[in-house]
Design a protein around this motif. Structure first.
Motif, PDB file in Angstrom:
ATOM      1  N   ALA A 353      -6.528   5.387   0.759  1.00 54.19           N
ATOM      2  CA  ALA A 353      -5.157   5.539   1.252  1.00 54.19           C
ATOM      3  C   ALA A 353      -4.536   4.183   1.541  1.00 54.19           C
ATOM      4  O   ALA A 353      -3.355   3.948   1.252  1.00 54.19           O
ATOM      5  CB  ALA A 353      -5.148   6.407   2.515  1.00 54.19           C
ATOM      6  N   GLY A 354      -5.329   3.262   2.111  1.00 49.52           N
ATOM      7  CA  GLY A 354      -4.815   1.921   2.369  1.00 49.52           C
ATOM      8  C   GLY A 354      -4.475   1.190   1.087  1.00 49.52           C
ATOM      9  O   GLY A 354      -3.451   0.508   0.999  1.00 49.52           O
ATOM     10  N   ASN A 355      -5.313   1.349   0.073  1.00 50.56           N
ATOM     11  CA  ASN A 355      -5.032   0.691  -1.198  1.00 50.56           C
ATOM     12  C   ASN A 355      -3.854   1.336  -1.921  1.00 50.56           C
ATOM     13  O   ASN A 355      -3.034   0.647  -2.528  1.00 50.56           O
ATOM     14  CB  ASN A 355      -6.278   0.735  -2.079  1.00 50.56           C
ATOM     15  N   LEU A 356      -3.752   2.649  -1.858  1.00 53.43           N
ATOM     16  CA  LEU A 356      -2.653   3.342  -2.517  1.00 53.43           C
ATOM     17  C   LEU A 356      -1.317   2.966  -1.901  1.00 53.43           C
ATOM     18  O   LEU A 356      -0.300   2.890  -2.598  1.00 53.43           O
ATOM     19  CB  LEU A 356      -2.874   4.854  -2.438  1.00 53.43           C
ATOM     20  N   SER A 357      -1.298   2.718  -0.598  1.00 50.38           N
ATOM     21  CA  SER A 357      -0.044   2.391   0.079  1.00 50.38           C
ATOM     22  C   SER A 357       0.545   1.071  -0.395  1.00 50.38           C
ATOM     23  O   SER A 357       1.727   0.795  -0.152  1.00 50.38           O
ATOM     24  CB  SER A 357      -0.269   2.339   1.595  1.00 50.38           C
ATOM     25  N   THR A 358      -0.249   0.246  -1.063  1.00 50.17           N
ATOM     26  CA  THR A 358       0.271  -1.029  -1.557  1.00 50.17           C
ATOM     27  C   THR A 358       1.335  -0.838  -2.631  1.00 50.17           C
ATOM     28  O   THR A 358       2.119  -1.758  -2.889  1.00 50.17           O
ATOM     29  CB  THR A 358      -0.861  -1.896  -2.128  1.00 50.17           C
ATOM     30  N   LEU A 359       1.373   0.333  -3.256  1.00 53.67           N
ATOM     31  CA  LEU A 359       2.382   0.571  -4.287  1.00 53.67           C
ATOM     32  C   LEU A 359       3.792   0.614  -3.697  1.00 53.67           C
ATOM     33  O   LEU A 359       4.765   0.332  -4.399  1.00 53.67           O
ATOM     34  CB  LEU A 359       2.076   1.883  -5.016  1.00 53.67           C
ATOM     35  N   PHE A 360       3.910   0.963  -2.414  1.00 56.73           N
ATOM     36  CA  PHE A 360       5.209   0.871  -1.744  1.00 56.73           C
ATOM     37  C   PHE A 360       5.685  -0.575  -1.733  1.00 56.73           C
ATOM     38  O   PHE A 360       6.878  -0.857  -1.941  1.00 56.73           O
ATOM     39  CB  PHE A 360       5.087   1.408  -0.321  1.00 56.73           C
ATOM     40  N   ASP A 361       4.768  -1.513  -1.525  1.00 57.94           N
ATOM     41  CA  ASP A 361       5.127  -2.928  -1.511  1.00 57.94           C
ATOM     42  C   ASP A 361       5.392  -3.454  -2.907  1.00 57.94           C
ATOM     43  O   ASP A 361       6.174  -4.402  -3.073  1.00 57.94           O
ATOM     44  CB  ASP A 361       4.017  -3.730  -0.839  1.00 57.94           C
TER      45      ASP A 361
END
Length: 536
Positions: A353-361
């Motif tokens: 989940a932490g890695n996937l959230s980088t796509l927002f950035d």
């Protein structure tokens, strides 16, 4: 008085006394400030990564390795999905019934100290040596981020310890943004500033991505490492800034685009920057004795109250209040949200989940560059910010409604939301702040950090409120769309004011005399003050 960085002095000695060209120094400063502020954001990300470890609301199986090594989406293996806690897991005091609220309090404590410290840091940045000020802030921040993680190894379960570490870290973090924007504003004139700063502002998203990947990669060894490694990175960045970063071009005998020393510099240097850029190492400007003494004095700083009355500062600050409210809610809670929400009937592991959230950035990087480019082409910062903000409203609603349908829809809508949310955020905190801090005071470069601090400090108040509200609302479920709409509506009103009142703020005709400009600004101030209730 400001001295030349010791690393630059050493490089000059090793190269036989040769000086770099203006173009080389500009690229060098861009790179150093990019890395410096990427370290700032990397050190803010661990709290969002470890939330689900400190407060494990739901017990689920996950992949052994984080993305991109392991699977991002992990199917539920039949464990009942509800909001009951797994007793005995997590980390006290965050694994109790009020654990989610405590995590929200940690976030708001950090951001509150950050926003309050911003106003003081801006004025100090215009008064002190920016290189030393920025280096001290990075080193101090790295120490206290690391101390937060040491609570794991020291087996500390006292809430006040973690609260205190975050508050002190927030004060040190406030030194970053006013300093780096002021330094970039000192080195770059207004031409193509939107595009240059839009690309440069990708450090925010790059830092978030690095922080997420680093924190998630070492999470399996203990959540304390997720803070210690970013803290060490921050500390190292502070040493780099101290050794290498030149805050002003005239410090090195190069012409400044504006400012107190610009007239004197132009008298002894080539008439344009292009001659310096093309000349390389062989052509160097002749410098006066004031430059040869290896220090420069840039005069008195602008007061905080005086900077607040610069036309455009207050409305843009209010606009940023709402933009950062949304952006920092995603920064601190998106990994937690992804780990607790079904996406196409599947769940992501905590680390994934932490890695996937980088796509927002990733979407935020595109949005910042696009907003800067468009504002340069249209010569209208306010209209560009307003357009992106209006588009952010349906993008956020679409992500909440349709983001759970499938993996591809979640990724696409997350990046789209990041594009429109971070676009105006990037534009206002970079190009707009630099425009207001230099042109509005007609050449006083000592207003750069102060104006930047006022705008970003006000925005950080919104950044503190957003995560706090999310911490309490998440206990009742994530479907709080109506509240989100109510929060976003004032942001659109603020942008509408900017569009109506300030379309030509940065592009006044040069032939206008000072009296005409003063009268025009007085009219703008009157309009803003008379319509102030519409911002509420």
């Amino acid at each position: 008085m400001v001295g030349i960085p010791p690393g630059i002095t050493l490089i000059r000695r090793l190269s036989g006394g040769k000086n770099w060209s203006l173009d080389t120094y500009k690229h060098f400063v861009l790179l150093l400030t990019f890395l410096a502020y990427a370290c700032y954001h990397a050190s803010r990300k661990p709290t969002s990564i470890v939330k689900s470890v400190l407060d494990p609301q739901i017990r689920r199986s996950g992949s052994s390795y984080p993305w991109p090594v392991g699977n991002v989406f992990v199917k539920d293996d039949g464990v009942a999905i509800n909001m009951t806690r797994s007793h005995g897991e997590g980390w006290a005091p965050f694994n109790g019934e009020d654990g989610t609220a405590k995590l929200g309090e940690i976030d708001v404590a950090f951001l509150s100290c950050y926003s309050m410290g911003m106003y003081v840091a801006g004025h100090l940045g215009d008064t002190l040596d920016l290189r030393l000020f920025l280096a001290a802030g990075m080193i101090g921040s790295g120490i206290f981020v690391g101390l937060f993680g040491m609570g794991y190894f020291w087996n500390i379960h006292f809430f006040g310890f973690y609260l205190g570490m975050q508050m002190i870290a927030g004060l040190f973090q406030a030194t970053g943004w006013p300093s780096v924007v002021a330094i970039i504003g000192n080195w770059f004139g207004k031409e193509r500033r939107g595009l240059i700063m839009g690309v440069w502002n990708a450090h925010t998203s790059v830092g978030n991505i690095i922080g997420s990947l680093v924190a998630a990669a070492v999470l399996q060894y203990g959540w304390g490492w997720s803070f210690i490694l970013p803290g060490a990175l921050m500390f190292s960045g502070g040493i780099m800034v101290y050794l290498l970063l030149p805050p002003y071009p005239e410090l090195l005998g190069l012409p400044c685009p504006y400012g107190r020393n610009a007239p004197n510099t132009q008298a002894t240097a080539p008439n344009d920057e292009e001659s310096l850029i093309q000349g390389g190492d062989d052509i160097q400007p002749e410098v006066s004795s004031s430059h040869q003494d290896r220090s420069v004095d840039r005069g008195g700083a602008v007061g905080l109250a005086e900077a607040c009355f610069i036309p455009g500062v207050i409305p843009f600050a209010l606009c940023l209040f709402f933009s950062k409210l949304v952006a920092y809610t995603f920064l601190y809670w998106l990994p937690f949200y992804l780990s607790q929400t079904a996406i196409g009937g599947e769940y992501v592991s905590v680390k994934s989940a932490g890695n996937l959230s980088t796509l927002f950035d990733v979407g935020g990087i595109i949005g910042g560059i696009l907003a800067g480019y468009i504002s340069d082409k249209l010569k209208a910062r306010a209209i560009t910010a307003a357009t992106f903000t209006f588009c952010a409203i349906p993008a956020l609603l679409l992500y909440r409604i349709y983001g759970g349908l499938s993996q591809s829809s979640n990724i696409a809508l997350m990046m789209l939301a990041g594009l429109f949310v971070n676009g105006p955020y990037s534009l206002i905190t970079t190009a707009v702040s630099a425009d207001l801090g230099t042109q509005s005071l007609r050449g006083n470069a000592r207003a750069l950090a102060t104006v930047t601090a006022i705008i970003d400090g006000t925005g950080s108040v919104g950044a503190a409120i957003g995560p706090l509200l999310t911490g309490f609302l998440s206990k009742k479920g994530w479907d709080a769309r109506d509240l989100g709409i109510r929060i976003l509506k004032p942001m659109t009103l603020a942008n509408k004011e900017l569009e109506d009142l300030l379309p030509n703020l940065f592009y006044m005709r040069k032939e206008e005399d000072n009296q005409g400009i003063k009268k025009k600004w007085e009219v703008l101030i009157f309009q803003i003050v008379s319509q102030e209730p519409r911002f509420r």
